[in-house]
Design a protein around this motif. Structure first.
Motif: not given
Length: 178
Positions: A92-109
């Protein structure tokens, strides 16, 4: 107190991010302390309605923390020996990551246990292989640095793989080490 919000500006240590410049504000937590870490980040970013996911160890959900109402998907998984739930969450994380775009901000904790909880075996490696190697290393007294040295060769997330997957999004990582 490394994460603060000043109007639409997210302050992370010495860096500032204008949240209006991002289409989506996303949170991803993994580790034994990831639920309270994510809850705190949600409280800070409340007006920006972040969504995301958290992977934590069985028994580490705090019933007083309500992430479900905050568009956060929660996964419990095996630790220190990964099980199928770790793999399922990793897909699910891999699928989620494949949808990320340059205008997304992701905060990893990230917190302790994250290297076990976030699991996506490399091609040709099976869950049983990861379990056997982890068990052997634990039985012989290997420390976490030694275990992670082997994990990075067996797993797509390890050794910088996660941050590569999260590209092209802007990634902020906060780490709580035990």
């Amino acid at each position: 107190n490394h994460l603060k919000l000043d109007g639409d500006t997210l302050l992370v240590n010495e860096s500032a991010y204008n949240l209006r410049e991002f289409n989506r504000n996303l949170l991803f937590g993994v580790g034994k302390a990831s639920v309270p870490m994510l809850a705190a980040a949600c409280d800070i970013l409340t007006v920006h309605e972040p969504s995301g996911m958290v992977i934590t160890k069985d028994g580490y959900l705090d019933s007083s923390i309500s992430l479900n109402k905050r568009r956060i998907t929660i996964f419990e998984a095996g630790h220190p020996i990964p099980d199928q739930r770790n793999i399922d969450a990793g897909v699910i994380v891999s699928n989620f990551a494949s949808d990320l775009q340059p205008d997304d901000l992701i905060i990893v904790l990230l917190s302790g246990g994250g290297s076990s909880l976030l699991t996506h075996p490399a091609p040709g490696i099976k869950l049983q292989d990861v379990q056997a190697v982890t068990s052997l290393l634990l039985k012989c007294g290997a420390n976490i640095t030694e275990i992670n040295s082997l994990r990075k060769h067996m797993d797509l997330f390890k050794g910088g793989g996660l941050v590569k997957m999260l590209s092209p999004a802007t990634v902020i990582t906060l780490i709580l080490s035990d």
